[in-house]
Design a protein around this motif. Structure first.
Motif, PDB file in Angstrom:
ATOM      1  N   TYR A   1       3.043   3.917   9.400  1.00 50.73           N
ATOM      2  CA  TYR A   1       1.935   4.817   9.098  1.00 50.73           C
ATOM      3  C   TYR A   1       0.745   4.029   8.550  1.00 50.73           C
ATOM      4  O   TYR A   1      -0.385   4.158   9.035  1.00 50.73           O
ATOM      5  CB  TYR A   1       2.378   5.869   8.079  1.00 50.73           C
ATOM      6  N   VAL A   2       1.022   3.204   7.544  1.00 47.30           N
ATOM      7  CA  VAL A   2      -0.057   2.444   6.911  1.00 47.30           C
ATOM      8  C   VAL A   2      -0.669   1.448   7.885  1.00 47.30           C
ATOM      9  O   VAL A   2      -1.887   1.268   7.926  1.00 47.30           O
ATOM     10  CB  VAL A   2       0.454   1.741   5.647  1.00 47.30           C
TER      11      VAL A   2
ATOM     12  N   THR B   1      -4.488   1.673   9.004  1.00 47.36           N
ATOM     13  CA  THR B   1      -5.408   0.559   8.769  1.00 47.36           C
ATOM     14  C   THR B   1      -6.138   0.181  10.050  1.00 47.36           C
ATOM     15  O   THR B   1      -7.366  -0.006  10.052  1.00 47.36           O
ATOM     16  CB  THR B   1      -4.644  -0.659   8.220  1.00 47.36           C
ATOM     17  N   ARG B   2      -5.399   0.087  11.163  1.00 47.67           N
ATOM     18  CA  ARG B   2      -6.029  -0.251  12.436  1.00 47.67           C
ATOM     19  C   ARG B   2      -7.079   0.789  12.821  1.00 47.67           C
ATOM     20  O   ARG B   2      -8.165   0.446  13.298  1.00 47.67           O
ATOM     21  CB  ARG B   2      -4.986  -0.357  13.558  1.00 47.67           C
ATOM     22  N   PHE B   3      -6.748   2.054  12.618  1.00 53.39           N
ATOM     23  CA  PHE B   3      -7.676   3.133  12.988  1.00 53.39           C
ATOM     24  C   PHE B   3      -8.961   3.048  12.172  1.00 53.39           C
ATOM     25  O   PHE B   3     -10.065   3.027  12.734  1.00 53.39           O
ATOM     26  CB  PHE B   3      -7.011   4.495  12.771  1.00 53.39           C
ATOM     27  N   HIS B   4      -8.829   3.012  10.843  1.00 51.52           N
ATOM     28  CA  HIS B   4     -10.025   3.076   9.998  1.00 51.52           C
ATOM     29  C   HIS B   4     -10.877   1.816  10.106  1.00 51.52           C
ATOM     30  O   HIS B   4     -12.113   1.906  10.161  1.00 51.52           O
ATOM     31  CB  HIS B   4      -9.614   3.337   8.548  1.00 51.52           C
TER      32      HIS B   4
ATOM     33  N   ILE C   1       0.827  -1.207   0.000  1.00 49.84           N
ATOM     34  CA  ILE C   1       0.000   0.000   0.000  1.00 49.84           C
ATOM     35  C   ILE C   1       0.860   1.254   0.000  1.00 49.84           C
ATOM     36  O   ILE C   1       0.587   2.228  -0.707  1.00 49.84           O
ATOM     37  CB  ILE C   1      -0.949  -0.005   1.214  1.00 49.84           C
ATOM     38  N   ALA C   2       1.921   1.225   0.806  1.00 47.77           N
ATOM     39  CA  ALA C   2       2.798   2.395   0.917  1.00 47.77           C
ATOM     40  C   ALA C   2       3.693   2.571  -0.295  1.00 47.77           C
ATOM     41  O   ALA C   2       4.366   3.586  -0.429  1.00 47.77           O
ATOM     42  CB  ALA C   2       3.659   2.271   2.172  1.00 47.77           C
TER      43      ALA C   2
ATOM     44  N   ALA D   1       4.235   8.196  13.364  1.00 45.64           N
ATOM     45  CA  ALA D   1       4.855   7.593  12.187  1.00 45.64           C
ATOM     46  C   ALA D   1       5.097   8.633  11.100  1.00 45.64           C
ATOM     47  O   ALA D   1       6.115   8.595  10.399  1.00 45.64           O
ATOM     48  CB  ALA D   1       3.978   6.458  11.656  1.00 45.64           C
ATOM     49  N   ALA D   2       4.166   9.581  10.973  1.00 47.02           N
ATOM     50  CA  ALA D   2       4.333  10.639   9.978  1.00 47.02           C
ATOM     51  C   ALA D   2       5.541  11.509  10.304  1.00 47.02           C
ATOM     52  O   ALA D   2       6.330  11.859   9.425  1.00 47.02           O
ATOM     53  CB  ALA D   2       3.070  11.499   9.901  1.00 47.02           C
ATOM     54  N   VAL D   3       5.693  11.846  11.573  1.00 45.25           N
ATOM     55  CA  VAL D   3       6.838  12.663  12.002  1.00 45.25           C
ATOM     56  C   VAL D   3       8.148  11.924  11.729  1.00 45.25           C
ATOM     57  O   VAL D   3       9.132  12.520  11.275  1.00 45.25           O
ATOM     58  CB  VAL D   3       6.723  13.009  13.502  1.00 45.25           C
TER      59      VAL D   3
END
Length: 233
Positions: free
Chosen positions: A146-147, A151-154, A40-41, A137-139
């Protein structure tokens, strides 16, 4: 992390295995999830062939669970086997990415907006650690992390609607996506603003603000397709 020929003297970065939400998991499952995140990334590049032994070295496991995981991904259409060589990452066209994002929008936006009035605040707050992991992860510019956190969040958010089939449909759509633009966004610092949308979304849900939830979700999915998934040079 561009794909490198195995004969190259430059060593590709190692890949880490995720911890899967407290449920029992095998190396095969963990490797499959990490491979999906790498696909995905855009860390594993379309058209490139990867051997199970080479990937196993990067995961620090034996080749067997990697080979089994790649066979699972082949069943999902994410890769296909190349005899005596390994697995080639399936290429995804712009039209396919548009279609995946369109279907995700049809499913996710109304589902998440409805959660503004139905979701338990405690359950919503339980997603905040994952939202913060996305920001962290973005920082750090860690695209795989990040991915995985995204994924876990959404999927965790959608699960609050109580429809497991819906969650699996979105999981499949996410797995087929390619977010090639993440590398450029991370380098420019723009990935952080996208990451912070997850916290913004949680706050809107907790405020029971359906209009704000709709706006954030629409903007966020727009980023997924038109900003994050910019084709590689």
């Amino acid at each position: 992390m561009a794909a490198l020929p195995e004969s190259s003297s430059q060593q590709p970065a190692p890949l880490s295995l995720p911890v899967l939400g407290g449920r029992p998991s095998s190396y095969r499952e963990r490797v499959a999830d990490a491979l999906r995140a790498a696909l995905i990334a855009g860390e594993l590049r379309p058209g490139e062939v990867y051997s199970a032994p080479a990937l196993a070295t990067r995961f620090g496991v034996s080749a067997t669970p990697v080979r089994e995981a790649m066979l699972d991904l082949a069943k999902e259409g994410l890769v296909h086997a190349v005899p005596n060589k390994g697995f080639r990452v399936t290429e995804v066209s712009d039209r396919q990415l548009d279609e995946y994002t369109h279907v995700r929008a049809l499913i996710e936006i109304p589902t998440v907006v409805a959660l503004a009035t139905t979701a338990d605040p405690v359950s919503l707050e339980a997603l905040r650690p994952a939202a913060r992991e996305i920001v962290t992860a973005a920082v750090a510019g860690d695209l795989i992390a990040y991915v995985e956190a995204d994924t876990r969040f959404h999927l965790g958010l959608l699960a609050l609607a109580g429809n497991t089939h819906l969650v699996e449909v979105v999981r499949g759509l996410r797995g087929r996506a390619r977010l090639y633009g993440l590398t450029a966004l991370a380098a420019s610092g723009r990935l952080l603003s996208s990451a912070e949308e997850h916290l913004e979304l949680l706050d809107a849900l907790l405020a029971r603000d359906e209009r704000a939830v709709h706006e954030v979700m629409t903007r966020h999915l727009g980023h997924v397709r038109h900003l994050w998934a910019s084709a590689p040079d």
